[in-house]
Design an enzyme around this catalytic site. Structure first.
Site, mmCIF file in Angstrom:
data_model
loop_
_atom_site.group_PDB
_atom_site.id
_atom_site.type_symbol
_atom_site.label_atom_id
_atom_site.label_comp_id
_atom_site.label_asym_id
_atom_site.label_seq_id
_atom_site.Cartn_x
_atom_site.Cartn_y
_atom_site.Cartn_z
ATOM 1 N N TYR A 1 -5.128 -3.937 -10.451
ATOM 2 C CA TYR A 1 -5.178 -3.749 -11.917
ATOM 3 C C TYR A 1 -6.545 -2.982 -12.447
ATOM 4 C CZ TYR A 1 -2.604 -7.895 -11.080
ATOM 5 O OH TYR A 1 -1.540 -9.011 -10.796
ATOM 6 N N ARG B 1 0.659 -1.403 0.025
ATOM 7 C CA ARG B 1 0.108 -0.096 -0.098
ATOM 8 C C ARG B 1 0.829 1.305 -0.020
ATOM 9 N NH1 ARG B 1 -5.651 -1.205 0.466
ATOM 10 N NH2 ARG B 1 -6.055 0.598 -0.623
ATOM 11 N N ASN C 1 -8.593 -12.918 -5.545
ATOM 12 C CA ASN C 1 -7.350 -12.094 -5.186
ATOM 13 C C ASN C 1 -7.961 -10.488 -5.245
ATOM 14 O OD1 ASN C 1 -5.148 -10.721 -4.632
ATOM 15 N ND2 ASN C 1 -3.808 -12.133 -6.139
ATOM 16 N N GLU D 1 -3.773 -12.803 -16.067
ATOM 17 C CA GLU D 1 -4.997 -13.683 -15.357
ATOM 18 C C GLU D 1 -4.682 -13.411 -13.721
ATOM 19 O OE1 GLU D 1 -3.054 -15.992 -17.367
ATOM 20 O OE2 GLU D 1 -4.285 -15.913 -19.025
ATOM 21 N N GLY E 1 2.438 1.698 -2.982
ATOM 22 C CA GLY E 1 2.521 2.293 -4.397
ATOM 23 C C GLY E 1 3.762 1.520 -5.439
HETATM 24 C C1 LIG Z 1 -1.363 -7.311 -5.027
HETATM 25 C C2 LIG Z 1 -0.101 -6.672 -4.603
HETATM 26 C C3 LIG Z 1 1.030 -6.944 -5.731
HETATM 27 C C4 LIG Z 1 -0.393 -5.153 -4.310
HETATM 28 O O1 LIG Z 1 0.918 -4.679 -4.117
HETATM 29 P P1 LIG Z 1 1.206 -3.333 -3.347
HETATM 30 O O2 LIG Z 1 2.573 -2.748 -3.576
HETATM 31 O O3 LIG Z 1 0.556 -3.252 -1.868
HETATM 32 O O4 LIG Z 1 0.203 -2.355 -4.067
HETATM 33 P P2 LIG Z 1 0.043 -0.566 -4.241
HETATM 34 O O5 LIG Z 1 0.502 -0.061 -3.277
HETATM 35 O O6 LIG Z 1 0.680 -0.216 -5.719
HETATM 36 O O7 LIG Z 1 -1.511 -0.513 -4.671
HETATM 37 C C5 LIG Z 1 -2.156 0.299 -5.631
HETATM 38 C C6 LIG Z 1 -3.485 0.186 -5.709
HETATM 39 O O8 LIG Z 1 -3.934 -1.073 -5.904
HETATM 40 C C7 LIG Z 1 -4.965 -1.358 -4.911
HETATM 41 N N1 LIG Z 1 -4.896 -2.179 -3.832
HETATM 42 C C8 LIG Z 1 -3.552 -2.869 -3.392
HETATM 43 N N2 LIG Z 1 -3.559 -3.564 -2.448
HETATM 44 C C9 LIG Z 1 -5.073 -3.524 -1.896
HETATM 45 C C10 LIG Z 1 -5.803 -4.221 -1.045
HETATM 46 N N3 LIG Z 1 -5.282 -4.761 -0.140
HETATM 47 N N4 LIG Z 1 -7.036 -4.012 -0.913
HETATM 48 C C11 LIG Z 1 -7.577 -3.214 -1.785
HETATM 49 N N5 LIG Z 1 -7.148 -2.570 -2.672
HETATM 50 C C12 LIG Z 1 -5.794 -2.567 -3.056
HETATM 51 C C13 LIG Z 1 -5.476 0.170 -4.641
HETATM 52 O O9 LIG Z 1 -6.336 0.727 -5.417
HETATM 53 C C14 LIG Z 1 -4.280 0.961 -4.440
HETATM 54 O O10 LIG Z 1 -4.136 2.034 -4.431
HETATM 55 P P3 LIG Z 1 -4.334 3.065 -2.926
HETATM 56 O O11 LIG Z 1 -3.463 2.383 -1.907
HETATM 57 O O12 LIG Z 1 -3.879 4.249 -3.363
HETATM 58 O O13 LIG Z 1 -5.932 2.527 -2.637
HETATM 59 C C15 LIG Z 1 0.365 -7.105 -3.053
HETATM 60 O O14 LIG Z 1 -0.769 -7.247 -2.186
HETATM 61 C C16 LIG Z 1 0.924 -8.612 -3.368
HETATM 62 O O15 LIG Z 1 2.107 -8.702 -3.389
HETATM 63 N N6 LIG Z 1 -0.081 -9.544 -3.221
HETATM 64 C C17 LIG Z 1 0.284 -11.072 -3.030
HETATM 65 C C18 LIG Z 1 0.828 -11.375 -4.488
HETATM 66 C C19 LIG Z 1 -0.355 -11.209 -5.412
HETATM 67 O O16 LIG Z 1 -1.527 -11.374 -5.189
HETATM 68 N N7 LIG Z 1 0.134 -10.853 -6.510
HETATM 69 C C20 LIG Z 1 -0.704 -10.513 -7.705
HETATM 70 C C21 LIG Z 1 -1.223 -11.641 -8.552
HETATM 71 S S1 LIG Z 1 0.099 -11.985 -9.751
#
Ligand SMILES: CC(C)(COP(=O)(O)OP(=O)(O)OC[C@H]1O[C@@H](n2cnc3c(N)ncnc32)[C@H](O)[C@@H]1OP(=O)(O)O)[C@@H](O)C(=O)NCCC(=O)NCCS
Length: 158
Positions: free
Chosen positions: A126, A88, A119, A114, A90
């Protein structure tokens, strides 16, 4: 501050694999194996980028990574992950934007991926980047009997 200013990106190298696997293990039910990750480094069509914090004192600790294929005019995102402690902020958004910028620079017109139906964080990420849900692959993740949502982003439309 924009993501690109807070993070810098660099290619993933073999010595990064233990750290990438650490993030994989924290984020995925079925983390990629080291062998699979290593194979990606060797594919001509596979591009990997690591995000590390920017700044003179930031060090080189990987906060997240993205792995994508560039085939013809398409970026196909295989994997994006952020260290749970860095979420969270970015990181993943910046990595996805970097992947798109690299793809566009090499002539790609769209990006596809995909994602597991369950998730929600990834789907939210996305969607926030403009990806749209265009299909379902039923039971794509067979072990959990879970569907994949297919999402695409057309670069020209943005
Ligand atoms: C999904 C994942 C990659 C997001 O990574 P992150 O660095 O925390 O994401 P960001 O901080 O760039 O978030 C960008 C936006 O995505 C959305 N988002 C990210 N995590 C979220 C959450 N837990 N709940 C709701 N929205 C979320 C929001 O819109 C967020 O913007 P905001 O923080 O301004 O609201 C991370 O949770 C992760 O590594 N998950 C496990 C692996 C996975 O599932 N990968 C994707 C499948 S290939």
């Amino acid at each position: 501050m924009r993501g690109a200013a807070r993070f810098r990106f660099r290619p993933v190298v073999e010595t990064d694999l233990p750290r990438i696997m650490e993030i994989e293990a924290a984020g995925f039910l079925h983390p990629w194996s080291e062998a699979l990750l290593r194979a990606e480094l060797g594919h001509a069509w596979s591009i990997q980028r690591a995000a590390v914090a920017a700044g003179p004192d930031a060090g080189d600790r990987i906060l997240g990574y993205v792995i994508f294929w560039l085939v013809h005019d398409e970026v196909h995102v295989l994997n994006v992950g952020t260290d749970p402690e860095a979420r969270r902020r970015g990181v993943a958004r910046a990595l996805m934007e970097e992947a798109a910028a690299i793809g566009r620079g090499k002539g790609a017109r769209l990006s596809t991926l995909e994602v597991r139906r369950s998730n929600a964080p990834a789907i939210a990420l996305y969607r926030s980047l403009g990806y749209q849900e265009v299909g379902v692959r039923p039971r794509y993740y067979a072990e959990e009997d879970e569907d994949a949502i297919v999402m695409t982003l057309e670069f020209d439309s943005r």
